[in-house]
Design an enzyme around this catalytic site. Structure first.
Site: not given
Length: 684
Positions: A11, A14, A384
């Site tokens: 979780c 958590c 570039d």
């Protein structure tokens, strides 16, 4: 600081709570609980017993210091709960025994919901409101009004929900961990004619190691003996072998396919490209995207709001509209369960982690979830030219012979030169199968070219200045003018009386550039722009050949920065360069992408590094990032949409506890499965 592997962390909310609590311990100010990689970073002086005590409040355990992981209590609890629930249904219907069935329902509720209940009680005493608080209030409320069956079903479904969350994150973590296992562990050190097995951490610069067939090269180095093909997939993401021989550079983590190589180590492992790549990939797992940060902030307000809405559902209809207390109290409990933000919090991290993993497998190093998310929003890509759209190496694009000895004389004069233009001429002569002869009295004329004697005759090779007063016919002049108009560098070969031939030399365009530009436009990139310091004529030629939308030539580094700023007014801009001379423009763009193949400057400068040193995987990276962004939006929509539908059921009074938990669990299942589809990208 020391890193520990942890288990049982399923979780994200958590993880944040655990981190806050550990940071309050002595010496814990810099502690980090990393949800995505399931690790905890602690000061080595910290009291580990205190840390374990805090981790245990969320059923999280240390693994890295040798602590056993133990059985999966969540799974065991679910088995007991399901068995007890079935027994309760049987005794209720077949034996018509209310008290026995209630006892079984109670066992089912406790087996799956005891950890949630204990966490919720602790949170209530501290006036903290999260998922566990909501579930605890709902379970207690259901039992209080005699809804034992509903309470048991809610506990079981919530347990399944937690298991699914854990599975989704573990699947993404394992995929990432398999990527990180490419690092070699040992090296075979050559010393005084003998070999010795040592840890790669013990390798020093200038050590020579023996790499047998099938073994991993332990660190970056140079081949000093042997010839073999090497699989550089660990660095570039491409499994096609690369031929290596004396003097060739090799990367740590690449695999020797055949033969034996002696490699002189040029960088200790900690300084090697592979080590830096793996470290950055690990860091990228834990970086938060703007979407994730928003979701976390939203969840902090969302949960208290749900509790207020639940209280209103419980009390407003009975107090103001004479609704039955029991019925609306039950509806209010269901609203609490609908409010669990599990699926919402999971909307982003699994998809982000999967996206970073897939790109890393392809040799595309993305330094954080925020950059992955940003790549999916890019509308304009500025390139570039030299080394990006082109190889950065001179190449003969056209030539015209006016004398049979043209190639023969050019080859004789240039074959011993190391000048880039000379190499291009020599490559073309060899391609033509030119006879090899010797030149004498070779003299370099600064700014013009070379004079030399071949077969006792004087010849000149170089630009138009080298030919002096040699007559140029109209036909020859026409060819020279045409080559110059096409943006090429001209190399003439002349005797004292006539022009033998002309080479037109230009920077060779990468074979994939045209297709890549086309694919990027098809993937939704609105505009592609080339920015180069080369002459506008050269820029125009490359732009036409590659298919970029527009180009700007003759730019200094500060001019490139100004062009990027201008482009940013029209949308999100990514700049792609070599990571050295384009650093200012890379930093100015919304996203800096470097062509690198493991070079330090590329890895350190940009937000994203194309480790293949070509553009081949760029469209794929754009596609993955856009897919991740789409999935996150879908996930947020699904998680909130299903909850909204469930909440609307309170209006006619149809919302039940099990429908409430199913809406949350359904959202979690969909969010997890949809996010994991990112890992299937490019897998047939």
């Amino acid at each position: 600081m020391k890193e520990h592997k942890i288990t049982g962390l399923s979780c994200g909310h958590c993880a944040l709570k655990l981190e806050e609590q550990i940071q309050q311990l002595p010496g814990g100010e810099r502690a980090k609980v990393q949800f995505n990689s399931s690790k905890i970073v602690l000061d080595e002086q910290m009291d580990m017993d205190s840390v374990r005590s805090i981790l245990s409040t969320e059923n999280v355990r240390l693994e890295s210091d040798g602590e056993p992981t133990g059985p999966n209590w969540l799974m065991i609890g679910l088995y007991v709960s399901v068995a007890s629930f079935i027994a309760a249904l049987f005794t209720e219907r077949m034996l018509n025994s209310t008290y026995v069935s209630i006892a079984f329902y109670a066992v089912a509720t406790i087996a799956s919901g005891y950890s949630t209940f204990l966490k919720g009680l602790r949170n209530l005493t501290k006036l903290k409101f999260d998922i566990n608080t909501l579930m605890t209030v709902a379970l207690v409320g259901a039992v209080a009004i005699g809804e034992w069956k509903e309470a048991a079903l809610v506990a079981i479904l919530f347990g399944i929900n937690e298991l699914l969350e854990s599975y989704g994150m573990e699947k993404a973590r394992r995929s990432m961990e398999s990527l990180l296992k490419v690092a070699p562990k040992e090296a075979l050190l050559l010393r005084d004619g003998t070999t010795e097995v040592i840890s790669i951490e013990e390798l020093a610069e200038d050590d020579v190691v023996l790499v047998k067939t099938g073994q991993k090269i332990p660190s970056d180095g140079v081949v000093v003996y042997g010839k073999s093909s090497v699989n550089e997939a660990a660095i570039t993401g491409e499994s096609l072998p690369v031929e290596k021989e004396d003097g060739e550079t090799v990367f740590g983590g690449s695999i020797n396919n055949e033969g034996v190589l002696h490699v002189k180590i040029t960088k200790t492992y900690n300084q090697s490209a592979l080590s830096k790549i793996l470290a950055l990939v690990q860091e990228a797992q834990e970086s938060k995207t703007p979407t994730e940060l928003f979701i976390n902030r939203f969840a902090n307000y969302y949960t208290p709001i749900i509790m207020i809405v639940s209280a209103l559902v419980m009390f407003v209809p009975p107090l103001l509209f004479n609704g039955p207390w029991g019925e609306w109290f039950y509806q209010g409990l269901a609203v609490l369960i609908v409010g669990c933000p599990c699926a919402l919090i999971l909307s982003s991290p699994i998809a982000i982690l999967s996206g970073i993993t897939v790109n890393a497998r392809n040799g595309i190093l993305i330094k954080g979830g925020a950059y992955l998310e940003q790549l999916g929003k890019i509308e304009v890509i500025a390139f570039d030219k030299t080394g990006t759209l082109t190889l950065g190496e001179p190449h003969v694009v056209a030539d015209q012979a006016f004398h049979p000895d043209f190639y023969r004389i050019a080859y004789a004069i240039e074959k011993s030169s190391s000048h880039p233009l000379a190499k291009a001429v020599v490559a073309r002569c060899r391609e033509m199968g030119t006879e090899e002869i010797e030149a004498d009295e070779i003299t370099t004329v600064s700014g013009q070219g070379i004079t030399a004697a071949v077969d006792q005759k004087v010849f000149r090779l170089g630009n138009e200045k080298i030919i002096g007063n040699t007559h140029i016919s109209e036909d020859v002049k026409g060819v020279i003018d045409r080559f110059k108009e096409e943006g090429n560098t001209i190399v003439l070969v002349a005797s004292e009386t006539e022009i033998l031939g002309v080479f037109a030399i230009a920077d060779e365009i990468r074979k994939e550039s045209t297709d890549i530009i086309s694919m990027l436009h098809k993937k939704g990139i609105r505009e592609t722009v080339m920015l180069t310091g080369d002459h506008p004529t050269v820029a125009e030629k490359v732009a036409k050949m590659t298919g970029v939308s527009s180009f700007f030539g003759g730019l200094l580094p500060e001019d490139k920065v100004n062009q990027v700023k201008s482009l940013k007014r029209h949308g999100k801009v990514a700049m792609i360069g070599d990571g050295i001379n384009d650093a200012p423009a890379l930093a100015t763009a919304d996203l800096g992408i470097a062509m690198g193949k493991g070079t330090d400057s590329a890895i350190e400068t940009a937000d994203i590094v194309l480790m293949q040193d070509h553009l081949g995987k760029l469209p794929d990276a754009v596609q993955v990032s856009r897919k991740v962004n789409r999935i996150i939006k879908w996930n947020i929509g699904l998680s909130l949409g299903l909850k909204l539908l469930a909440l609307l059921l309170t209006i006619p009074g149809w919302l039940t506890l099990w429908i409430a938990i199913l809406s949350d669990m359904g959202a979690t299942i969909l969010v997890t499965l949809i996010s994991l589809t990112v890992l299937l990208h490019n897998r047939k």
